[in-house]
Design an enzyme around this catalytic site. Structure first.
Site, PDB file in Angstrom:
ATOM      1  N   LYS A  12       1.388 -14.105   1.720  1.00 44.29           N
ATOM      2  CA  LYS A  12       2.326 -14.751   2.299  1.00 44.29           C
ATOM      3  C   LYS A  12       1.976 -16.275   2.115  1.00 44.29           C
ATOM      4  O   LYS A  12       3.038 -16.981   2.241  1.00 44.29           O
ATOM      5  CB  LYS A  12       2.677 -14.479   3.794  1.00 44.29           C
ATOM      6  CG  LYS A  12       3.009 -13.063   4.251  1.00 44.29           C
ATOM      7  CD  LYS A  12       4.416 -12.941   3.542  1.00 44.29           C
ATOM      8  CE  LYS A  12       4.966 -11.457   4.202  1.00 44.29           C
ATOM      9  NZ  LYS A  12       6.155 -11.036   3.647  1.00 44.29           N
ATOM     10  N   SER A  68       0.140  -1.791   5.163  1.00 42.13           N
ATOM     11  CA  SER A  68       1.388  -1.656   4.341  1.00 42.13           C
ATOM     12  C   SER A  68       0.988  -1.571   2.819  1.00 42.13           C
ATOM     13  O   SER A  68       1.520  -0.862   2.223  1.00 42.13           O
ATOM     14  CB  SER A  68       2.105  -3.266   4.211  1.00 42.13           C
ATOM     15  OG  SER A  68       1.299  -4.238   3.879  1.00 42.13           O
TER      16      SER A  68
END
Lengths: 315, 94
Positions: free
Chosen positions: A43, A257
């Site tokens: 991110k 994830s």
């Protein structure tokens, strides 16, 4: 490598081969280690790109307040950049996210507004939109609809992979805001259209899908179905099993994830072996496991881990 | 042939609260028609009329063996006896 400051070191991550998990010499898996970004997640790329785009447009000026709905990682990345660039950071974050993420946000100076666990990130988006309407001078970068999110991967992640591995045949990424897949997908569609783009989407427990009606579902504005070729839903059991396999066989300590993404990558590898075709499959290690130690994913049996993750936003 | 279909919380009003029901069909379209016979009203929540005929609604995802059917032939996606069908509302990540 030397950089003038931390922000300049975002991106340029290693691509490492997985000799043990790769099924044959012709079907190989490669991990793009995005956990090696400054805050430890992919991110950082999107947060930096969105902030720089807003600065260039004149929307963000020193002293501004940034508001963002986030399950944590984008908020942490934005808080890091905001701290260095002199902005106040306010995150709207669902209650069912890990304690580590909240502590890290506070460490980087962000303020957290909790949103209800039921409905997950959909609810955080709804709450943030309400707060944005009440505070028109705050700047919501809105990762779900901000082209700079996908742009970071179009100009960074995608080209890096192609430069390091020109023979790449598949890219497997996680589907959340869809930024990674849209950016990398568009890059390959334009520059090496034979590369297949595979999405791995986390399947959460029922609490997260607890919407009042179907019209409250959410598809990020960035999402363009034509840029991906397959989309898999991966539950917590498979994600945890794979994340444990990744550390056991290749020594890579990844977040949950990433386990979901590896699961889809291994499914693709098995298909390629069966079809007798050569494949070089790149998948994303979105972040390390550090922020998820308290979730229970890394200890005990798979049954216990699955139970522990039920109701949590684990990706 | 019986195929397990997992129903999301918001559609369980149609299945008498059941989390999973059994249905049949050789394609997803046929399966949805059988679902509709047993649970009237559910089809309209899953499918809408698109420009090219019936399509899965925008905020609904249907997975056959964990793969989104929009990429495997949409409503024409074939089913086998061992298929598992999961219906979920679209949610955000990030």
């Amino acid at each position: 490598m030397k950089y003038a400051n931390l922000i300049e070191s975002v991106g340029g991550t290693p691509l490492v081969g997985l000799p043990t998990l790769s099924p044959t010499p012709d079907v190989r898996l490669w991990a793009k280690l995005e956990d090696q970004n400054p805050t430890g997640s992919i991110k950082d790329r999107a947060a930096l790109a969105m902030i720089e785009a807003a600065e260039a447009e004149g929307r963000l000026t020193p002293g501004c307040t940034i508001l963002e709905p986030t399950s944590g990682n984008t908020g942490i990345s934005m808080a890091m950049v905001a701290k260095l660039r002199g902005y106040r950071m306010v995150c709207v974050m669902p209650e069912n996210t890990s304690e580590e993420r909240r502590q890290l946000l506070r460490m980087w100076g962000a303020e957290i507004i909790p949103s209800p666990a039921a409905g997950g990130s959909n609810e955080a988006v709804r709450v943030a939109k309400g707060i944005a309407a009440e505070n028109p001078d705050w700047v919501m970068l809105y990762q779900y609809g901000n082209p700079a999110n996908a742009g970071a991967h179009y100009s960074g992640t995608g080209p890096e992979i192609l430069a390091d591995l020109p023979e790449v045949t598949h890219f497997v990424g996680g589907l959340g805001t869809t930024g990674t897949l849209m950016g990398v997908g568009r890059f390959f569609r334009e520059h090496q259209p034979g590369v297949r783009i595979v999405a791995a989407e986390p399947r959460y427990g029922e609490l997260v899908y607890g919407l009042r009606n179907l019209d409250e579902g959410f598809v990020p504005e960035l999402y363009d179905e034509s840029l991906i070729d397959a989309r898999f839903s991966v539950g917590p059991r498979d994600a945890v099993r794979r994340v444990r396999e990744l550390i056991e066989s290749e020594g890579i300590f990844a977040g949950i994830s990433t386990g979901a993404i590896l699961h889809a990558a291994l499914a693709q590898a098995a298909k390629s072996v069966k079809a007798g075709e050569r494949a070089d499959i790149v998948f994303v290690v979105c972040d390390g496991g550090w922020k998820y130690l308290s979730t229970g994913a890394y200890e005990g049996t798979l049954d216990e881990a699955e139970d522990a993750l039920d109701g949590q936003l684990w990706a | 042939m019986a195929i397990e279909v997992r129903i999301p919380t918001i559609l369980r009003t149609y299945t008498g609260g059941e989390r999973a029901v059994e249905s049949s069909g050789s394609s997803v379209a046929e399966l949805i028609d059988s679902l509709e016979s047993a649970h009237p009203g559910i089809k309209d929540r899953l499918v809408e009329d698109g420009a090219d005929g019936p399509a899965v609604r925008r905020f609904v995802n249907i997975y056959v063996d964990d793969e989104d059917i929009r990429f495997t032939g949409a409503l024409a996606t074939e089913l086998s006896e061992s298929s598992t069908v999961v219906i979920l509302p679209a949610v955000a990540g990030g």
